[in-house]
Write a protein that holds these residues in place. Sequence first.
Motif, PDB file in Angstrom:
ATOM      1  N   LEU A 196      35.663  53.113  37.844  1.00  0.00           N
ATOM      2  CA  LEU A 196      34.670  53.866  37.076  1.00  0.00           C
ATOM      3  C   LEU A 196      35.070  54.056  35.617  1.00  0.00           C
ATOM      4  O   LEU A 196      34.303  54.634  34.847  1.00  0.00           O
ATOM      5  N   ASP A 197      36.243  53.568  35.247  1.00  0.00           N
ATOM      6  CA  ASP A 197      36.733  53.734  33.871  1.00  0.00           C
ATOM      7  C   ASP A 197      35.883  52.894  32.924  1.00  0.00           C
ATOM      8  O   ASP A 197      35.797  51.672  33.081  1.00  0.00           O
ATOM      9  N   PRO A 198      35.221  53.500  31.926  1.00  0.00           N
ATOM     10  CA  PRO A 198      34.376  52.717  31.011  1.00  0.00           C
ATOM     11  C   PRO A 198      35.156  51.661  30.239  1.00  0.00           C
ATOM     12  O   PRO A 198      34.601  50.634  29.850  1.00  0.00           O
ATOM     13  N   ARG A 199      36.461  51.900  30.015  1.00  0.00           N
ATOM     14  CA  ARG A 199      37.257  50.887  29.338  1.00  0.00           C
ATOM     15  C   ARG A 199      37.411  49.644  30.201  1.00  0.00           C
ATOM     16  O   ARG A 199      37.388  48.508  29.697  1.00  0.00           O
ATOM     17  N   VAL A 200      37.563  49.837  31.508  1.00  0.00           N
ATOM     18  CA  VAL A 200      37.660  48.709  32.425  1.00  0.00           C
ATOM     19  C   VAL A 200      36.352  47.920  32.433  1.00  0.00           C
ATOM     20  O   VAL A 200      36.341  46.686  32.371  1.00  0.00           O
ATOM     21  N   GLY A 208      42.918  46.655  41.866  1.00  0.00           N
ATOM     22  CA  GLY A 208      41.458  46.664  41.883  1.00  0.00           C
ATOM     23  C   GLY A 208      40.841  46.484  40.505  1.00  0.00           C
ATOM     24  O   GLY A 208      39.850  45.774  40.344  1.00  0.00           O
ATOM     25  N   GLY A 209      41.426  47.141  39.492  1.00  0.00           N
ATOM     26  CA  GLY A 209      40.858  47.084  38.144  1.00  0.00           C
ATOM     27  C   GLY A 209      40.951  45.706  37.531  1.00  0.00           C
ATOM     28  O   GLY A 209      39.991  45.210  36.923  1.00  0.00           O
ATOM     29  N   ILE A 210      42.101  45.052  37.653  1.00  0.00           N
ATOM     30  CA  ILE A 210      42.255  43.696  37.130  1.00  0.00           C
ATOM     31  C   ILE A 210      41.282  42.759  37.832  1.00  0.00           C
ATOM     32  O   ILE A 210      40.645  41.915  37.202  1.00  0.00           O
ATOM     33  N   ARG A 261      54.127  53.959  29.920  1.00  0.00           N
ATOM     34  CA  ARG A 261      52.787  53.535  29.530  1.00  0.00           C
ATOM     35  C   ARG A 261      51.842  54.727  29.512  1.00  0.00           C
ATOM     36  O   ARG A 261      51.563  55.326  30.548  1.00  0.00           O
ATOM     37  N   PRO A 262      51.313  55.124  28.344  1.00  0.00           N
ATOM     38  CA  PRO A 262      50.381  56.250  28.286  1.00  0.00           C
ATOM     39  C   PRO A 262      48.989  55.846  28.744  1.00  0.00           C
ATOM     40  O   PRO A 262      48.635  54.670  28.742  1.00  0.00           O
ATOM     41  N   HIS A 263      48.202  56.861  29.130  1.00  0.00           N
ATOM     42  CA  HIS A 263      46.783  56.659  29.449  1.00  0.00           C
ATOM     43  C   HIS A 263      46.578  55.635  30.566  1.00  0.00           C
ATOM     44  O   HIS A 263      45.613  54.888  30.568  1.00  0.00           O
ATOM     45  N   ARG A 264      47.470  55.613  31.524  1.00  0.00           N
ATOM     46  CA  ARG A 264      47.314  54.666  32.630  1.00  0.00           C
ATOM     47  C   ARG A 264      46.601  55.337  33.801  1.00  0.00           C
ATOM     48  O   ARG A 264      46.867  56.477  34.146  1.00  0.00           O
ATOM     49  N   THR A 265      45.704  54.594  34.425  1.00  0.00           N
ATOM     50  CA  THR A 265      44.998  55.071  35.611  1.00  0.00           C
ATOM     51  C   THR A 265      45.716  54.528  36.836  1.00  0.00           C
ATOM     52  O   THR A 265      45.998  53.340  36.915  1.00  0.00           O
ATOM     53  N   ALA A 266      46.027  55.389  37.804  1.00  0.00           N
ATOM     54  CA  ALA A 266      46.800  54.970  38.969  1.00  0.00           C
ATOM     55  C   ALA A 266      45.941  54.819  40.218  1.00  0.00           C
ATOM     56  O   ALA A 266      46.350  54.159  41.162  1.00  0.00           O
ATOM     57  N   HIS A 267      44.758  55.436  40.250  1.00  0.00           N
ATOM     58  CA  HIS A 267      43.944  55.433  41.464  1.00  0.00           C
ATOM     59  C   HIS A 267      42.796  54.439  41.341  1.00  0.00           C
ATOM     60  O   HIS A 267      42.175  54.302  40.291  1.00  0.00           O
ATOM     61  N   LEU A 268      42.517  53.770  42.456  1.00  0.00           N
ATOM     62  CA  LEU A 268      41.514  52.715  42.454  1.00  0.00           C
ATOM     63  C   LEU A 268      40.147  53.221  42.012  1.00  0.00           C
ATOM     64  O   LEU A 268      39.482  52.592  41.186  1.00  0.00           O
ATOM     65  N   LEU A 304      45.634  43.875  27.901  1.00  0.00           N
ATOM     66  CA  LEU A 304      44.874  45.118  27.709  1.00  0.00           C
ATOM     67  C   LEU A 304      44.670  45.877  29.017  1.00  0.00           C
ATOM     68  O   LEU A 304      44.957  47.075  29.083  1.00  0.00           O
ATOM     69  N   PRO A 305      44.192  45.243  30.100  1.00  0.00           N
ATOM     70  CA  PRO A 305      44.043  46.018  31.345  1.00  0.00           C
ATOM     71  C   PRO A 305      45.366  46.465  31.936  1.00  0.00           C
ATOM     72  O   PRO A 305      45.444  47.530  32.561  1.00  0.00           O
ATOM     73  N   THR A 306      46.443  45.671  31.755  1.00  0.00           N
ATOM     74  CA  THR A 306      47.725  46.101  32.322  1.00  0.00           C
ATOM     75  C   THR A 306      48.320  47.256  31.529  1.00  0.00           C
ATOM     76  O   THR A 306      49.251  47.913  32.002  1.00  0.00           O
ATOM     77  N   ARG A 307      47.805  47.543  30.327  1.00  0.00           N
ATOM     78  CA  ARG A 307      48.195  48.744  29.581  1.00  0.00           C
ATOM     79  C   ARG A 307      47.556  49.994  30.178  1.00  0.00           C
ATOM     80  O   ARG A 307      48.070  51.097  30.037  1.00  0.00           O
ATOM     81  N   LEU A 308      46.401  49.803  30.815  1.00  0.00           N
ATOM     82  CA  LEU A 308      45.609  50.939  31.272  1.00  0.00           C
ATOM     83  C   LEU A 308      45.850  51.312  32.728  1.00  0.00           C
ATOM     84  O   LEU A 308      45.582  52.438  33.130  1.00  0.00           O
ATOM     85  N   LEU A 309      46.320  50.362  33.543  1.00  0.00           N
ATOM     86  CA  LEU A 309      46.267  50.532  34.989  1.00  0.00           C
ATOM     87  C   LEU A 309      47.625  50.329  35.630  1.00  0.00           C
ATOM     88  O   LEU A 309      48.455  49.557  35.148  1.00  0.00           O
TER      89      LEU A 309
END
Length: 430
Positions: free
Chosen positions: A235-239, A362-364, A223-230, A350-355
């Motif tokens: 703070l991710d604008p996409r989230v 935390g993001g979800i 998965r590209p462009h994934r954020t791993a840290h809470l 969409l969020p599970t693609r990013l995180l």
Amino acid sequence: MADALTGKVARRLLPFLMLCYFFAYLDRVNVGFAAMTMNRDLGLSATAYGLGAGLFFLGYVAFEVPSNLILERVGARLWIARIMVTWSLVSASTAFVTGEWSFYLVRVLLGLAEAGFFPGIILYLTYWFPARQRAGIVGTFMMAVPLSAAIGSPLSGLVMSLTDGWHGLAGWQWLYLLEAAPSLLLGLATLFVLTDRPENASWLTADERADLIARMAEDHRSRPHRTAHLGGALLDPRVLGLGLVYFGLSTGLYAIGLWLPQIVSAFGFTTTATGFVTAVPYLVSAAGMLAWTRHSDRTGERTRHVAVPTVAAGFALLAASQVGTPLLTIVALSAAALGVFAALPTFWTLPTRLLTGSAAAGGIALINALGSVGGFAGPALMGWIRDATGRFDHALAAVAALLILAGLSVLRLGRDTAPDAARTTQAGEA
């Protein structure tokens, strides 16, 4: 091997999770049916009812992120059981509210009790199913919502009609008591049915466990462009952008869900008939959302599969605000419900693609928390406009505008980096 294994996992987990969500949603929105007589008995205005119905999400939002982080730490089996047991007890206690303020209090407590259930399940599914299959899996799980409303609507109408005055309690009081009992039993059953991770799945063979663990590890790496840290996720604008989109979807979902019985009842239907008529939009939605999410999985496209039905739902709700006959209103509301329910499962891909990792937990939860503010705004806005104008049409038009804006906002968040189906073909064939 991959398809057979996915099917085995789905057969083990999805029916039980759907049953849990069926009663979770029923306990959340049966207040819409209770309101047909509860409001009169307690002296609640439309504004007071709308505020109280929406206050569920105040407690829900407050505990959403901490709840999902706890689930990530202690495991889904224990934490989902805790959620279900506590929400069932609080839901049952709604039968004993005596006025406006006790109604407000119980709704806030119900939100606190249920916080983390839905995002927790979304996170839990990422442990078991790869991204290319996730829209269909989430869509199957979320079919519990329209099915809950489709079955629960006539059931709620019948319960209120048949139990009114039994042992000195009103029909709406029995509604809360009887519909909370299954959630309590399912919460206890969760301790024996759910498995926290593939590593713990004794119901899989050793080869199946190893294969599933390897597949999920490869899926996470691919998965590209994934954020791993809470901190990065929060703070991710996409989230944050996805949270605002979910705000619009939730506004539409709960404006329909918590007010539909009263809209239908206003046409002169009896309590029992209202239950059966109210089921129609949800029966339409159950079939449509499954077909739409499967199409999204086949094509690997996500963004337009969220945007198109969301905008369509907004225009359908706008149409419902303009037509005056019962038949056309139900048709328009059915189309609006179909659009919202079609968009929701694919939205959660969409969020599970990013995180990933703690960022996913935390993001979800943050996206669900931000969006759930719409669950407060929709019912409260409907009630306030209903009292101010004496009509439902202006309230429906306001919610329609939010849905259209949410759909257009999905497109502004950008296209998929690559189709899920194409990106994971090799992994699926391995």
